[in-house]
Design an enzyme around this catalytic site. Structure first.
Site, PDB file in Angstrom:
ATOM      1  N   ASN A  29       0.878  -1.184   0.000  1.00 54.81           N
ATOM      2  CA  ASN A  29       0.000   0.000   0.000  1.00 54.81           C
ATOM      3  C   ASN A  29       0.908   1.225   0.000  1.00 54.81           C
ATOM      4  OD1 ASN A  29       0.512   0.917   2.815  1.00 54.81           O
ATOM      5  ND2 ASN A  29      -0.398  -1.067   3.306  1.00 54.81           N
ATOM      6  N   GLY A  37      -2.507  -9.774   3.689  1.00 57.65           N
ATOM      7  CA  GLY A  37      -2.272 -10.470   2.424  1.00 57.65           C
ATOM      8  C   GLY A  37      -0.804 -10.783   2.186  1.00 57.65           C
ATOM      9  N   VAL A  38      -0.389 -10.663   0.943  1.00 64.78           N
ATOM     10  CA  VAL A  38       0.986 -11.006   0.577  1.00 64.78           C
ATOM     11  C   VAL A  38       1.991 -10.036   1.224  1.00 64.78           C
ATOM     12  CG1 VAL A  38       1.034  -9.750  -1.642  1.00 64.78           C
ATOM     13  CG2 VAL A  38       2.403 -11.804  -1.344  1.00 64.78           C
ATOM     14  N   ASP A  39       1.583  -8.806   1.429  1.00 67.69           N
ATOM     15  CA  ASP A  39       2.417  -7.790   2.085  1.00 67.69           C
ATOM     16  C   ASP A  39       2.776  -8.255   3.500  1.00 67.69           C
ATOM     17  OD1 ASP A  39       3.668  -5.381   2.597  1.00 67.69           O
ATOM     18  OD2 ASP A  39       1.843  -4.175   2.620  1.00 67.69           O
ATOM     19  N   SER A 123      -3.350  -6.513  -6.583  1.00 70.08           N
ATOM     20  CA  SER A 123      -4.670  -5.862  -6.483  1.00 70.08           C
ATOM     21  C   SER A 123      -5.882  -6.799  -6.506  1.00 70.08           C
ATOM     22  CB  SER A 123      -4.873  -4.786  -7.571  1.00 70.08           C
ATOM     23  OG  SER A 123      -4.156  -3.620  -7.263  1.00 70.08           O
ATOM     24  N   THR A 124      -5.679  -8.105  -6.733  1.00 74.35           N
ATOM     25  CA  THR A 124      -6.866  -8.975  -6.866  1.00 74.35           C
ATOM     26  C   THR A 124      -7.312  -9.594  -5.534  1.00 74.35           C
ATOM     27  OG1 THR A 124      -5.624 -10.985  -7.405  1.00 74.35           O
ATOM     28  CG2 THR A 124      -6.256  -9.558  -9.244  1.00 74.35           C
ATOM     29  N   GLY A 125      -6.661  -9.197  -4.421  1.00 75.05           N
ATOM     30  CA  GLY A 125      -7.072  -9.675  -3.100  1.00 75.05           C
ATOM     31  C   GLY A 125      -7.880  -8.593  -2.394  1.00 75.05           C
ATOM     32  N   TYR A 127      -7.710  -5.514  -2.480  1.00 72.69           N
ATOM     33  CA  TYR A 127      -8.059  -4.375  -3.340  1.00 72.69           C
ATOM     34  C   TYR A 127      -9.131  -4.693  -4.389  1.00 72.69           C
ATOM     35  CZ  TYR A 127      -4.383  -1.294  -1.411  1.00 72.69           C
ATOM     36  OH  TYR A 127      -3.614  -0.484  -0.600  1.00 72.69           O
TER      37      TYR A 127
HETATM   38  N1  AR6 Z   1       2.293 -15.647  -1.998  1.00 64.15           N
HETATM   39  C1  AR6 Z   1       1.697 -15.357  -3.182  1.00 64.15           C
HETATM   40  N2  AR6 Z   1       0.491 -14.745  -3.266  1.00 64.15           N
HETATM   41  C2  AR6 Z   1      -0.126 -14.428  -2.101  1.00 64.15           C
HETATM   42  C3  AR6 Z   1       0.431 -14.698  -0.823  1.00 64.15           C
HETATM   43  C4  AR6 Z   1       1.707 -15.342  -0.804  1.00 64.15           C
HETATM   44  N3  AR6 Z   1       2.320 -15.623   0.334  1.00 64.15           N
HETATM   45  N4  AR6 Z   1      -0.445 -14.254   0.123  1.00 64.15           N
HETATM   46  C5  AR6 Z   1      -1.519 -13.751  -0.521  1.00 64.15           C
HETATM   47  N5  AR6 Z   1      -1.330 -13.854  -1.858  1.00 64.15           N
HETATM   48  P1  AR6 Z   1      -3.452  -9.044  -1.482  1.00 64.15           P
HETATM   49  P2  AR6 Z   1      -3.906  -6.503  -2.936  1.00 64.15           P
HETATM   50  C6  AR6 Z   1      -2.202 -13.456  -2.974  1.00 64.15           C
HETATM   51  O1  AR6 Z   1      -4.712  -8.877  -0.719  1.00 64.15           O
HETATM   52  O2  AR6 Z   1      -5.231  -6.964  -3.427  1.00 64.15           O
HETATM   53  C7  AR6 Z   1      -2.318  -5.449   1.982  1.00 64.15           C
HETATM   54  O3  AR6 Z   1      -2.917  -5.161   3.233  1.00 64.15           O
HETATM   55  C8  AR6 Z   1      -3.674 -13.266  -2.691  1.00 64.15           C
HETATM   56  O4  AR6 Z   1      -4.336 -14.541  -2.597  1.00 64.15           O
HETATM   57  O5  AR6 Z   1      -2.240  -9.483  -0.745  1.00 64.15           O
HETATM   58  O6  AR6 Z   1      -2.966  -5.837  -3.897  1.00 64.15           O
HETATM   59  C9  AR6 Z   1      -1.477  -4.299   1.471  1.00 64.15           C
HETATM   60  O7  AR6 Z   1      -0.787  -3.632   2.523  1.00 64.15           O
HETATM   61  C10 AR6 Z   1      -4.084 -12.505  -3.934  1.00 64.15           C
HETATM   62  O8  AR6 Z   1      -4.252 -13.402  -5.033  1.00 64.15           O
HETATM   63  O9  AR6 Z   1      -3.016  -7.663  -2.244  1.00 64.15           O
HETATM   64  C11 AR6 Z   1      -2.499  -3.411   0.818  1.00 64.15           C
HETATM   65  O10 AR6 Z   1      -3.148  -2.590   1.783  1.00 64.15           O
HETATM   66  C12 AR6 Z   1      -2.858 -11.627  -4.217  1.00 64.15           C
HETATM   67  O11 AR6 Z   1      -1.790 -12.197  -3.449  1.00 64.15           O
HETATM   68  C13 AR6 Z   1      -3.488  -4.376   0.232  1.00 64.15           C
HETATM   69  O12 AR6 Z   1      -3.358  -5.580   1.025  1.00 64.15           O
HETATM   70  C14 AR6 Z   1      -3.007 -10.167  -3.828  1.00 64.15           C
HETATM   71  O13 AR6 Z   1      -3.779 -10.067  -2.655  1.00 64.15           O
HETATM   72  C15 AR6 Z   1      -3.158  -4.723  -1.206  1.00 64.15           C
HETATM   73  O14 AR6 Z   1      -4.193  -5.514  -1.728  1.00 64.15           O
END
Ligand code: AR6
Length: 179
Positions: A29, A37-39, A123-125, A127
């Site tokens: 973010n 999530g991944v972050d 962005s597909t989680g 966001y």
């Molecule tokens: N390895 C690979 N992919 C993953 C992992 C992992 N360990 N964990 C989750 N994913 P998201 P966004 C996938 O929500 O939508 C955070 O709070 C997940 O299943 O992580 O860009 C940030 O700080 C999905 O397919 O990211 C921001 O505030 C993808 O990663 C916000 O979330 C992205 O999901 C960003 O949201």
């Protein structure tokens, strides 16, 4: 697996924190101070030094990208990019920002001499960017980037998908664009 010029484009099912690529990309973010999530997973695996380093960077605009060391991760670098929060009423703007996140992450990887890079599905989680729409933009952006940079030092780009549904969406989008 697809190939554009000298670069292989691959898709894997798995956890990006285990990737042994030169760089992994973080779906961050704009604060760059961690999240869910991944972050969250990347910060947990990299250790507290990553957060301390990120705190010196002054945040990052949506679609831009900033690089840090990987600390305790197997990857040498983390490239942090905030993707867009999906908004149906600003769909085209969201498309452009998602494209920028991938394009600018590839440029930063290249500037730092990376040969391999792994992306999560930005962005597909949390966001809520629609998955099929995102996958089509990613395929188009990789084609655009490697056509514009045929001498790229990037030998392999991997999409690391955390679940089967995400994997299928990228598999389909890449097959439509590259086969
Ligand atoms: N390895 C690979 N992919 C993953 C992992 C992992 N360990 N964990 C989750 N994913 P998201 P966004 C996938 O929500 O939508 C955070 O709070 C997940 O299943 O992580 O860009 C940030 O700080 C999905 O397919 O990211 C921001 O505030 C993808 O990663 C916000 O979330 C992205 O999901 C960003 O949201």
């Amino acid at each position: 697996m697809a190939r554009i010029g000298g670069t292989e484009i691959t898709i894997e099912l798995g956890d990006i924190t285990r990737s042994t690529t030169d760089a992994i990309v973080n779906a961050a973010n704009c604060t760059l101070l961690g999240g869910g999530g991944v972050d969250g997973a990347i910060h947990r695996a990299a250790g507290v030094k990553l957060l301390a380093y990120c705190a010196t960077l002054g945040g990052c605009r949506t679609g831009e990208a900033k690089i840090t060391p990987g600390f305790k991760l197997p990857a040498k670098y983390v490239i942090h990019t905030p993707g867009p929060v999906w908004s149906k009423s600003h769909a085209e703007r969201c498309d452009a920002l998602l494209r920028n996140s991938y394009f600018n992450s590839l440029s930063v990887a290249e500037e730092n001499g990376c040969k391999t890079i792994a992306f999560p599905s930005i962005s597909t989680g949390i966001y809520h960017f629609p998955l099929e729409r995102a996958a089509a933009i990613v395929a188009k952006t990789f084609a655009e980037y490697f056509t514009a940079n045929p001498e790229s030092c990037l030998e392999r780009v991997t999409m690391v998908c955390f679940d089967a549904n995400t994997y299928s969406a990228y598999e389909k989008a890449f097959a439509e664009r590259f086969d």
